[in-house]
Design an enzyme around this catalytic site. Structure first.
Site, mmCIF file in Angstrom:
data_model
loop_
_atom_site.group_PDB
_atom_site.id
_atom_site.type_symbol
_atom_site.label_atom_id
_atom_site.label_comp_id
_atom_site.label_asym_id
_atom_site.label_seq_id
_atom_site.Cartn_x
_atom_site.Cartn_y
_atom_site.Cartn_z
ATOM 1 N N ARG A 70 70.472 93.420 -4.430
ATOM 2 C CA ARG A 70 70.874 92.711 -3.207
ATOM 3 C C ARG A 70 71.035 91.199 -3.430
ATOM 4 N NH1 ARG A 70 70.713 97.109 0.169
ATOM 5 N NH2 ARG A 70 68.824 98.355 0.019
ATOM 6 N N SER A 120 55.483 99.313 6.682
ATOM 7 C CA SER A 120 56.240 99.884 5.577
ATOM 8 C C SER A 120 56.592 101.344 5.824
ATOM 9 C CB SER A 120 55.427 99.783 4.274
ATOM 10 O OG SER A 120 55.996 100.628 3.291
ATOM 11 N N ARG A 141 55.859 95.816 -8.960
ATOM 12 C CA ARG A 141 55.701 95.951 -7.503
ATOM 13 C C ARG A 141 54.391 96.654 -7.145
ATOM 14 N NH1 ARG A 141 61.269 97.927 -5.012
ATOM 15 N NH2 ARG A 141 60.168 97.341 -3.104
ATOM 16 N N GLN A 157 57.958 103.148 3.669
ATOM 17 C CA GLN A 157 57.640 103.902 2.451
ATOM 18 C C GLN A 157 56.213 104.415 2.494
ATOM 19 O OE1 GLN A 157 58.612 101.241 -0.762
ATOM 20 N NE2 GLN A 157 60.809 101.551 -0.515
ATOM 21 N N LYS A 194 59.746 92.797 -2.957
ATOM 22 C CA LYS A 194 60.885 93.721 -3.063
ATOM 23 C C LYS A 194 61.320 93.778 -4.535
ATOM 24 C CE LYS A 194 61.031 94.898 1.240
ATOM 25 N NZ LYS A 194 60.654 96.275 1.602
ATOM 26 N N ARG A 211 62.363 87.782 -3.131
ATOM 27 C CA ARG A 211 63.657 87.419 -2.527
ATOM 28 C C ARG A 211 63.630 86.061 -1.832
ATOM 29 N NH1 ARG A 211 65.536 93.520 -0.638
ATOM 30 N NH2 ARG A 211 66.390 94.049 -2.686
ATOM 31 N N GLY A 246 61.740 101.708 -5.686
ATOM 32 C CA GLY A 246 60.440 101.729 -5.007
ATOM 33 C C GLY A 246 60.312 102.902 -4.059
ATOM 34 N N ASP A 290 65.896 94.588 4.431
ATOM 35 C CA ASP A 290 66.674 94.528 3.190
ATOM 36 C C ASP A 290 67.897 93.621 3.312
ATOM 37 O OD1 ASP A 290 64.921 96.295 1.971
ATOM 38 O OD2 ASP A 290 66.089 98.058 2.542
ATOM 39 N N ARG A 334 65.433 111.046 1.240
ATOM 40 C CA ARG A 334 64.695 112.012 2.076
ATOM 41 C C ARG A 334 65.405 113.356 2.117
ATOM 42 N NH1 ARG A 334 63.503 106.898 3.231
ATOM 43 N NH2 ARG A 334 61.633 106.321 4.404
HETATM 44 C C1 S3P Z 1 62.618 101.969 2.611
HETATM 45 C C2 S3P Z 1 61.715 101.162 3.254
HETATM 46 C C3 S3P Z 1 61.679 99.699 3.089
HETATM 47 C C4 S3P Z 1 62.961 99.174 2.467
HETATM 48 C C5 S3P Z 1 63.409 100.000 1.296
HETATM 49 C C6 S3P Z 1 63.656 101.429 1.728
HETATM 50 C C7 S3P Z 1 62.571 103.425 2.843
HETATM 51 O O1 S3P Z 1 60.616 99.352 2.235
HETATM 52 O O2 S3P Z 1 62.776 97.827 2.062
HETATM 53 O O3 S3P Z 1 64.589 99.474 0.726
HETATM 54 O O4 S3P Z 1 63.534 104.139 2.505
HETATM 55 O O5 S3P Z 1 61.563 103.899 3.380
HETATM 56 P P1 S3P Z 1 59.101 99.190 2.781
HETATM 57 O O6 S3P Z 1 58.621 100.509 3.185
HETATM 58 O O7 S3P Z 1 58.357 98.645 1.597
HETATM 59 O O8 S3P Z 1 59.157 98.218 3.901
#
Ligand code: S3P
Length: 448
Positions: free
Chosen positions: A402, A173, A128, A175, A353, A357, A100, A326, A32
């Site tokens: 991980r 999420s 994914r 993300q 993920k 996992r 991701g 995570d 970010r």
């Molecule tokens: C993340 C959000 C999480 C996390 C990933 C980093 C982020 O994923 O598992 O390692 O930086 O916004 P999700 O948004 O898919 O839950």
């Protein structure tokens, strides 16, 4: 992106782990920081940036879209941003590697700019699901051509001006939330994201820090409504990135399961949306102490000391899951050596993920002699009562950093060596992981 030769390695119990270490910068915050600095007008600096492959993929993509990003000899990164709306058409496909977060957040940025970008990634990332960002970003007017199943490689044609949306997240999420908010930066009007279950809030904090007009309202049921005023003008910042609490969980669990250990991890981010792992370990009886509590770059930070502890199995409430999403792999390792039963559920997200996992942890733990049963949405683990597990097996880590690190930690309390088939993915999030274990006294095992 660099591609590695896979390197397998043995991890052996080698006595108490002792010492003080610092883990690399927070991955979420690092992504970010680069993206928002690249969208501010003028020069930002970033200290403590995670220099892992995932974050470097974000840096390369922002450069390809016009930002000037440099690393100083002192390790401080400088970013000259192009301003919101100023992203340029990248000349080649954006290679997201294993990341991701890079893929999903950058799709949000591209979606509201008048540019077209192709996204590619490694075998793990290419499996994914991207539909979760394609859906909302299509509503704002971006066009996607994805591979079957809504996966990478895919192409995004952004729209400018795009249409702001009011979107309720169908999956917990950060993300997806962040992709929509980042898209909203370059749209007229107000973008609204409704988040029924709280996920990490680094985007909200940092957007505000850069001067965006963002508000959060929380109703009586804990449902958050995030409103972002578009056509934002971001002001350059000097950002200090705290250590990653997800990375810190590895030395912390290693200390908890290895008799006689005492390990301090300094400068760890303690944002409450990230600390579920520590709360759950404490619920199991972990001896953790926090010191030097302070605020760094708008995020709470502390030093954590972990001492070897007799752990007891617990039932993990599903609503804690987003704040330790995570950390389940290494948490399962702790559970496999606790006394009694640990039950988890509501973890279907763990199947999408970097690897599945739930499946890989159940398989790996079973291979080293633990009692782990996979359910549809969790694991049930009957712990060894503190006794070392058998070990003596090779773990398949399937391009998942991980999984690899979790079994390196498990090896610290096994009768025979645990072999991790491929350590190279650890470079995505935790450069120096093996050196850190050795600094704490773990035996250096030859590459095999
Ligand atoms: C993340 C959000 C999480 C996390 C990933 C980093 C982020 O994923 O598992 O390692 O930086 O916004 P999700 O948004 O898919 O839950």
């Amino acid at each position: 992106m660099s591609r590695h030769h896979s390197a397998s390695r043995n991890f052996l119990a080698s006595g108490p782990l002792r010492g003080t270490v610092r883990v690399p910068g927070d991955k979420s915050i690092s992504h970010r920081a680069l993206m928002l600095s690249a969208l501010a007008i003028g020069k930002s600096t970033i200290t403590g940036l995670l220099e892992g492959e995932d974050v470097l993929a974000t840096a390369a993509a922002m450069r390809a879209m016009g930002a000037q990003i440099d690393r100083g000899a002192d390790g401080i990164w400088t970013v000259h941003g192009v301003g919101v709306g100023g992203l340029m058409q990248p000349a080649a496909a954006l290679d997201m590697g294993n990341s991701g977060t890079s893929a999903r957040l950058l799709m949000g940025l591209v979606a509201s700019h008048g540019i077209t970008a192709s996204f590619i990634g490694d075998a793990s990332l290419s499996r994914r699901p991207m539909g979760r960002v394609i859906d909302p970003l299509s509503l704002i007017g971006a066009e996607f051509t994805a591979s079957p199943g809504g996966t990478l490689p895919l192409m995004v044609r952004g729209l400018c001006p795009a249409v702001p949306i009011d979107y309720r997240l169908p999956v917990a999420s950060a993300q997806v939330k962040s992709a929509i908010l980042l898209a909203g930066l370059n749209m007229p009007g107000i973008t609204q994201v409704i988040e029924p279950i709280l996920t990490r809030d680094h985007s909200e904090r940092m957007l505000r820090g850069f001067g965006a007009d963002l508000s959060v309202e929380i109703d009586g049921d804990g449902v958050r409504t995030i409103r972002l005023v578009g056509e934002a003008e971001l002001q350059p910042q000097n950002i200090e990135v705290p250590g990653d609490p997800s990375s810190a969980a590895f030395p912390v669990v290693a200390a908890l399961i290895t008799p006689g250990s005492e390990v301090t991890v300094t400068h760890v981010g303690m944002n409450p949306t990230r600390t579920g792992i520590y709360k759950m370990l404490e619920a199991m009886g972990a001896d953790l102490t926090y010191s030097n509590e302070r605020e760094v770059g708008g995020e709470p930070v502390a030093d954590i000391t972990a001492r070897y502890s007799a752990l007891t199995g617990i039932e993990v409430p599903p609503n804690v899951a987003p704040s330790m999403i995570d950390e389940f792999p290494v948490f399962f390792v702790a559970a496999s050596m606790a006394s009694g039963r640990t039950v988890t559920n509501g973890l279907e997200e763990l199947r999408v993920k970097e690897s599945d996992r739930l499946a890989l942890m159940a398989a790996g733990l079973t291979a080293i002699g633990a009692k782990a049963t996979e359910t549809e949405d969790g694991l049930i683990i009957d712990g060894s009562g503190g006794e070392p597990l058998e070990g003596g097996a090779t773990i398949i880590s399937a391009l998942d950093h991980r999984i690899a690190m979790s079994f390196a930690v498990a090896g610290q309390n096994c009768a025979r060596a645990v072999t991790v088939d491929d350590m190279s993915p650890i470079a995505t999030s935790f450069p120096g992981f093996e050196a850190m274990l050795e600094d704490l006294g773990a035996e250096k095992c030859p590459i095999i």
